[in-house]
Design a protein around this motif. Structure first.
Motif, PDB file in Angstrom:
ATOM      1  N   VAL A  20      18.850  -9.767  14.005  1.00 56.98           N
ATOM      2  CA  VAL A  20      18.090  -9.418  15.269  1.00 56.98           C
ATOM      3  C   VAL A  20      18.440  -7.787  15.467  1.00 56.98           C
ATOM      4  O   VAL A  20      17.569  -6.919  15.743  1.00 56.98           O
ATOM      5  CB  VAL A  20      18.472 -10.331  16.340  1.00 56.98           C
ATOM      6  CG1 VAL A  20      17.977  -9.699  17.715  1.00 56.98           C
ATOM      7  CG2 VAL A  20      17.549 -11.412  16.316  1.00 56.98           C
ATOM      8  N   LEU A  21      19.747  -7.502  15.455  1.00 59.86           N
ATOM      9  CA  LEU A  21      20.093  -6.309  15.917  1.00 59.86           C
ATOM     10  C   LEU A  21      19.563  -5.108  14.675  1.00 59.86           C
ATOM     11  O   LEU A  21      19.179  -4.143  14.957  1.00 59.86           O
ATOM     12  CB  LEU A  21      21.696  -6.178  16.057  1.00 59.86           C
ATOM     13  CG  LEU A  21      22.229  -6.728  17.310  1.00 59.86           C
ATOM     14  CD1 LEU A  21      23.905  -6.725  17.208  1.00 59.86           C
ATOM     15  CD2 LEU A  21      21.544  -6.285  18.226  1.00 59.86           C
ATOM     16  N   GLY A  22      19.621  -5.748  13.413  1.00 55.93           N
ATOM     17  CA  GLY A  22      19.265  -4.967  12.393  1.00 55.93           C
ATOM     18  C   GLY A  22      17.554  -4.470  12.556  1.00 55.93           C
ATOM     19  O   GLY A  22      17.321  -3.387  12.183  1.00 55.93           O
ATOM     20  N   THR A  23      16.912  -5.495  12.755  1.00 53.33           N
ATOM     21  CA  THR A  23      15.314  -5.506  13.248  1.00 53.33           C
ATOM     22  C   THR A  23      15.213  -4.241  14.163  1.00 53.33           C
ATOM     23  O   THR A  23      14.378  -3.371  14.117  1.00 53.33           O
ATOM     24  CB  THR A  23      14.880  -6.723  13.527  1.00 53.33           C
ATOM     25  OG1 THR A  23      14.996  -7.577  12.435  1.00 53.33           O
ATOM     26  CG2 THR A  23      13.171  -6.499  13.642  1.00 53.33           C
ATOM     27  N   LEU A  24      16.043  -4.434  15.315  1.00 53.82           N
ATOM     28  CA  LEU A  24      15.767  -3.633  16.331  1.00 53.82           C
ATOM     29  C   LEU A  24      16.077  -1.989  15.960  1.00 53.82           C
ATOM     30  O   LEU A  24      15.486  -1.009  16.206  1.00 53.82           O
ATOM     31  CB  LEU A  24      16.669  -3.922  17.585  1.00 53.82           C
ATOM     32  CG  LEU A  24      15.937  -5.160  18.349  1.00 53.82           C
ATOM     33  CD1 LEU A  24      16.763  -5.719  19.438  1.00 53.82           C
ATOM     34  CD2 LEU A  24      14.558  -5.200  18.761  1.00 53.82           C
ATOM     35  N   ILE A  25      17.327  -2.131  15.280  1.00 54.55           N
ATOM     36  CA  ILE A  25      17.980  -0.641  14.925  1.00 54.55           C
ATOM     37  C   ILE A  25      16.908  -0.004  13.809  1.00 54.55           C
ATOM     38  O   ILE A  25      16.536   1.253  14.077  1.00 54.55           O
ATOM     39  CB  ILE A  25      19.372  -0.853  14.294  1.00 54.55           C
ATOM     40  CG1 ILE A  25      20.275  -1.338  15.439  1.00 54.55           C
ATOM     41  CG2 ILE A  25      19.821   0.565  13.707  1.00 54.55           C
ATOM     42  CD1 ILE A  25      21.692  -1.572  15.174  1.00 54.55           C
ATOM     43  N   ILE A  26      16.368  -0.876  12.970  1.00 52.30           N
ATOM     44  CA  ILE A  26      15.564  -0.335  11.896  1.00 52.30           C
ATOM     45  C   ILE A  26      14.254   0.223  12.466  1.00 52.30           C
ATOM     46  O   ILE A  26      13.388   1.167  12.300  1.00 52.30           O
ATOM     47  CB  ILE A  26      15.471  -1.147  10.530  1.00 52.30           C
ATOM     48  CG1 ILE A  26      16.762  -1.244   9.944  1.00 52.30           C
ATOM     49  CG2 ILE A  26      14.287  -0.865   9.992  1.00 52.30           C
ATOM     50  CD1 ILE A  26      16.620  -2.359   8.921  1.00 52.30           C
ATOM     51  N   SER A  27      13.572  -0.809  13.683  1.00 57.18           N
ATOM     52  CA  SER A  27      12.340  -0.452  14.179  1.00 57.18           C
ATOM     53  C   SER A  27      12.652   0.928  14.915  1.00 57.18           C
ATOM     54  O   SER A  27      11.726   1.910  14.889  1.00 57.18           O
ATOM     55  CB  SER A  27      11.916  -1.378  15.233  1.00 57.18           C
ATOM     56  OG  SER A  27      11.636  -2.780  14.279  1.00 57.18           O
TER      57      SER A  27
END
Length: 95
Positions: A20-27
């Motif tokens: 979840v954090l990776g998705t938000l950071i990459i977005s």
């Protein structure tokens, strides 16, 4: 047995957190680059929908794993029977 299941649940919860954090950071990184290079808007609605699906899967896993910790023998037997039935079905031959 409970310690083993709790450690698996903790590891998978940590994995879900990283996803979840990776998705938000990459977005966020992609939105910044898209705005900087092309002066275009990032589709935040779609990104938040993906994060929502990830969080729903996380909640679903947590609920399932709590049930699995209480009724692990029954769920394992039913799962093995389902795998056996699926794997021994006759394959259809298509012409």
């Amino acid at each position: 047995m409970n310690f083993f299941l709790e450690s698996i649940q903790s590891a998978v919860n940590l994995l879900f957190l990283f996803v979840v954090l990776g998705t938000l950071i990459i977005s966020w990184i992609y939105a910044y680059r898209l705005k900087k290079l092309h002066n275009a808007d990032f589709p935040w609605g779609k990104a938040l929908m993906i994060v929502g699906i990830e969080v729903a899967a996380w909640i679903g896993f947590t609920i399932f794993f709590e049930l699995f910790q209480k009724y692990w023998i029954i769920i394992t037997i039913v799962g093995l029977i389902a795998i056996y039935i699926i794997s021994t079905r006759k394959k259809k031959k298509y012409v």
